[in-house]
Write a protein that holds these residues in place. Structure first.
Motif, PDB file in Angstrom:
ATOM      1  N   UNK A 380      38.897  37.696  31.248  1.00 30.83           N
ATOM      2  CA  UNK A 380      40.155  37.184  31.799  1.00 30.83           C
ATOM      3  C   UNK A 380      40.992  38.255  32.494  1.00 30.83           C
ATOM      4  N   UNK A 381      41.245  39.423  31.868  1.00 32.26           N
ATOM      5  CA  UNK A 381      42.074  40.413  32.581  1.00 32.26           C
ATOM      6  C   UNK A 381      41.431  40.910  33.865  1.00 32.26           C
ATOM      7  N   UNK A 385      43.371  40.159  37.236  1.00 31.85           N
ATOM      8  CA  UNK A 385      43.785  41.349  37.984  1.00 31.85           C
ATOM      9  C   UNK A 385      43.205  41.383  39.376  1.00 31.85           C
ATOM     10  N   UNK A 386      41.968  40.939  39.517  1.00 36.84           N
ATOM     11  CA  UNK A 386      41.343  40.834  40.836  1.00 36.84           C
ATOM     12  C   UNK A 386      42.130  39.873  41.717  1.00 36.84           C
ATOM     13  N   UNK A 387      42.463  38.707  41.185  1.00 31.87           N
ATOM     14  CA  UNK A 387      43.203  37.712  41.974  1.00 31.87           C
ATOM     15  C   UNK A 387      44.584  38.234  42.369  1.00 31.87           C
ATOM     16  N   UNK A 700      39.038  48.172  43.791  1.00 26.44           N
ATOM     17  CA  UNK A 700      39.911  47.984  44.948  1.00 26.44           C
ATOM     18  C   UNK A 700      41.240  47.351  44.577  1.00 26.44           C
ATOM     19  N   UNK A 701      41.237  46.367  43.679  1.00 18.75           N
ATOM     20  CA  UNK A 701      42.439  45.570  43.452  1.00 18.75           C
ATOM     21  C   UNK A 701      43.099  45.789  42.096  1.00 18.75           C
ATOM     22  N   UNK A 707      42.379  48.191  33.611  1.00 17.43           N
ATOM     23  CA  UNK A 707      41.598  47.149  32.938  1.00 17.43           C
ATOM     24  C   UNK A 707      41.212  47.535  31.518  1.00 17.43           C
ATOM     25  N   UNK A 708      40.725  48.738  31.316  1.00 18.88           N
ATOM     26  CA  UNK A 708      40.184  49.112  30.010  1.00 18.88           C
ATOM     27  C   UNK A 708      41.220  49.074  28.892  1.00 18.88           C
TER      28      UNK A 708
END
Length: 738
Positions: A380-381, A385-387, A700-701, A707-708
């Motif tokens: 999910x993250x 986060x990509x979006x 990139x995003x 994230x980690x």
């Protein structure tokens, strides 16, 4: 009288219902909290530039759909309680109570407990809805103020949804009780475990997996005959051959076993196929990365099939593992007499084996469900986060108008205009423009106009003055070019190695205005300037001197505008509708295709979709995980009550309470640790593989440094949840055998 009987029975069974009560309360609370966003009385202050219609409609469908998974938990708990109550119901029947009356008393008892959980869950949901509102407002960049509200329509929908679920499940068990013989009820707790050898579920899974191997082998042979070439890099050739030979080896070995099945036995076949599944899964997982690294000609359909085979490998491995687990434990017990007779190990092995023989299928399903839940939690993250990062790169301007020439075959039909409609609309709505840039995108060589093959579109070029204009709009400093030189602008998803390789192979650029040399200072820029700047299937734009662009063929016209204030949502929607009435967004043969994107609409729709994604995956993962933990807990509590006399025998033999507590700890640790541990081990493989497949987008995003820590925090929360269920089960287990 019947009401007193129901209430007294419910009070006596509060320990049996406690785990279920807590789980259902949590799920109802989350259901209400997420669903409150769809209430017609829900009006958070998010500003005029946003609209929650899409979010509220999607939230209602998503939450209700995920909550249907709870029906399996409700049904399982009712079956568990029915097994627990069967001796009592049988005694009532012997004393003369009608089966219909017994059935309805049991229904009333479970329904009362469920309604209690429903009421407590709604109260919890009122509190949790504030956290959901805080997250929602944070997504839209708005401040949060604590206000507790009870929404009547959400309360009504929550009551109706769960009441219908309780009613349907209860009526189903009423029918079962009325048809159940009294003798079966009396002997419910004395039935022996099922014979593992007579179970048919694993042979069925094996046959299905063999069919999948046949399909995977056939596809591998087909791809091998098409694309295997001595000029390919060695890893690419190994991948082709492995994807063809390993599945066929699995099928061939199964045919040999079929001939000698009486002497070899079914477990030997499973062991062989597990080794094949590990190899097939490994090479299927490597296929996407090898395709990118060695430019293998595999289509998206091929990759999807290999990922499907990978899922099948994981399912088969887990099912076979739990099917063979009881045999492995029994073999270890038989071959280690010294360990078997140490302390209370003989009793411990007996407890474990008696359950594994009868619950291998349910344990495999629990493990698979936990693996799916862990994947949803941890992915999910990354997806959200990509979006969010992609939204920031494509909604940089308040209005973006662009065109493409994919369906244009006559240069006279190219889209070369300034979109004056946008200027007129903004003036009519009294929306002030802060910056405005209309520019052309050119082909370096006009002969590339008819190059339309997918992934082979030519990169376009733009004038230096236009490039500096949009850099200023985005808040970046202008750049300079020496005469006779050019530079490049790249997408954020283009990797550093890809940029370096391209620039190393293209030190010069031939154009219709002359040959240019790559600028020595900064040959590549990666600043975010919008996604409509690039041609289809390309990652870069050439930046050329203005005088060179005057000799080139313009093929696309873009216009970027920023306004002094955000455009209200209603005005942005009207602008898009008006534009589409004149400029078509459909691909029509011989005509250009136009697009218009407003930052207001993009932020509104993307934020709603991202929040919906977080909601769906998080809520679904919570429901799946607590369902698995509840079932594991209830299985142990059922075992504690069914085999209470065994612990009594140990006490009479002189075993101290301290040793009994240690024995209970070991049994629960094994029973919780086996499915959770296997799911965690597979998750440690699946989740990093998933991150690797989207590593370019993450870098990139979002960034792995962001994230980690999020993944680590989620893992810590899941461990706390597991510890809470384990502690509750341990406490109730001790009371049951005390």
């Amino acid at each position: 009288m019947y009401a007193k009987l129901v209430l007294r029975s419910a009070r006596r069974s509060v320990g049996d219902y406690l785990i279920y009560l807590v789980t259902l309360t949590l799920c109802v609370g989350l259901f209400y909290a997420f669903l409150s966003i769809s209430s017609r009385h829900y009006h958070p202050d998010i500003g005029a530039e946003f609209d929650l219609t899409f979010l509220s409609d999607g939230m209602k469908v998503a939450v209700c759909g995920v909550t249907l998974l709870l029906w399996f938990l409700i049904r399982y708990v009712n079956r568990y309680m029915l097994r627990q109550k069967q001796p009592t119901l049988a005694i009532q029947g012997v004393l003369g109570m009608e089966s219909r009356t017994m059935a309805w008393l049991f229904f009333a008892e479970t329904f009362c407990v469920s309604l209690l959980a429903l009421g407590l869950g709604i109260l919890l949901g009122v509190v949790l809805s504030q956290f959901i509102t805080a997250l929602l407002l944070a997504s839209y960049g708005q401040p949060f103020q604590l206000t507790f509200s009870l929404y009547p329509d959400t309360v009504g929908l929550t009551l109706a949804f769960f009441a219908v679920s309780f009613l349907v499940t209860g009526l189903f068990h009423v029918r079962s009780i009325r048809r159940m013989p009294l003798l079966d009820m009396l002997q419910a707790t004395r039935r022996n475990e099922g014979d593992l050898q007579r179970s048919r579920w694993m042979p069925v899974v094996t046959v299905l997996y063999l069919l999948a191997l046949v399909g995977m082998g056939a596809m591998g042979v087909w791809l091998l005959t098409l694309y295997d070439d001595p000029r390919l890099p060695l890893p690419g050739r190994v991948l082709y051959w492995a994807n063809a030979l390993l599945p066929l080896a699995g099928v061939a070995g199964s045919l040999v076993w079929l001939v000698r099945r009486k002497s070899w036995g079914f477990p030997r076949l499973l062991g062989y196929l597990m080794a094949i599944a590990v190899g097939c899964g490994l090479f299927a997982a490597l296929t996407p990365s090898f395709r990118s690294a060695y430019f293998l000609p595999l289509s998206a359909e091929n990759l999807n099939l290999y990922l499907t085979f990978l899922v099948g490998d994981v399912v088969f491995l887990i099912c076979a593992l739990f099917y063979l687990c009881a045999r492995w434990v029994a073999a270890w017990k038989a071959r280690s007499p010294a360990h078997k007779y140490t302390g209370e190990n003989l009793f411990f092995f007996g407890q474990i084996l008696s359950q594994l023989r009868s619950t291998s299928k349910s344990m495999a399903l629990i493990c698979l469900t936990l693996l799916l839940s862990l994947f949803c939690f941890l992915a999910t993250p990354a997806l959200a986060g990509w979006a969010e990062g992609y939204l920031a790169s494509r909604s940089m301007y308040d209005v973006q108008v662009s065109s493409d020439y994919n369906q244009v075959y006559d240069p006279a039909d190219l889209p070369l205009e300034g979109y004056d409609l946008v200027t007129q609309f903004l003036a009519e709505r009294e929306i002030s423009v802060a910056a405005d840039c209309t520019f052309f995108l050119y082909l370096p060589q006009a002969e590339a106009f008819h190059h339309r093959e997918k992934y082979s579109f030519p990169p376009v070029a733009m004038a230096l003055s236009d490039y500096n204009a949009i850099r200023a709009m985005a808040g970046y400093d202008p750049i300079t070019l020496a005469p006779g030189t050019f530079t490049t602008q790249w997408r954020a998803t283009a990797g550093e190695e890809a940029r370096a390789a391209f620039l190393a192979g293209h030190p010069t650029l031939d154009t219709d205005g002359g040959t240019l040399t790559l600028a020595a200072g900064t040959p590549a820029y990666t600043d975010a300037l919008g996604e409509t700047l690039y041609n289809d299937y390309t990652d870069l734009v050439y930046i050329l001197p203005d005088e060179v662009c005057q000799a080139l063929m313009p093929v696309m016209t873009n216009r970027y505008l920023t306004t002094t204030e955000p455009i209200p949502y209603a005005d942005a929607r009207d602008l898009s509708t008006t534009f589409r009435q004149i400029y078509s967004e459909d691909s029509v043969e011989g005509q250009p295709r136009y697009t218009i994107r407003t930052s207001t609409e993009q932020v509104n729709e993307s934020t709603a979709s991202t929040f919906l994604l977080r909601t769906l995956m998080t809520y679904g993962a919570v429901v799946l995980m607590v369902t698995c933990f509840t079932i594991l807990s209830l299985q142990q509590l059922w075992d504690a009550r069914q085999h209470r006399y065994r612990f009594g025998v140990l006490r009479k033999l002189g075993v101290e309470e301290r040793d009994l507590h240690r024995l209970i700890t070991r049994q629960l640790a094994f029973w919780f640790g086996l499915p959770v541990g296997v799911a965690a081990c597979f998750a440690l493989v699946v989740v990093p593989f998933f991150f690797a497949t989207i590593s370019t987008e993450i870098t990139a995003y979002l960034g792995f440094s962001v994230l980690l820590p999020q993944v680590g925090a989620i893992a810590a929360i899941l461990l706390l949840l597991l510890a809470a269920y384990y502690a509750a089960t341990y406490t109730l287990f001790r009371r049951a055998v005390g």
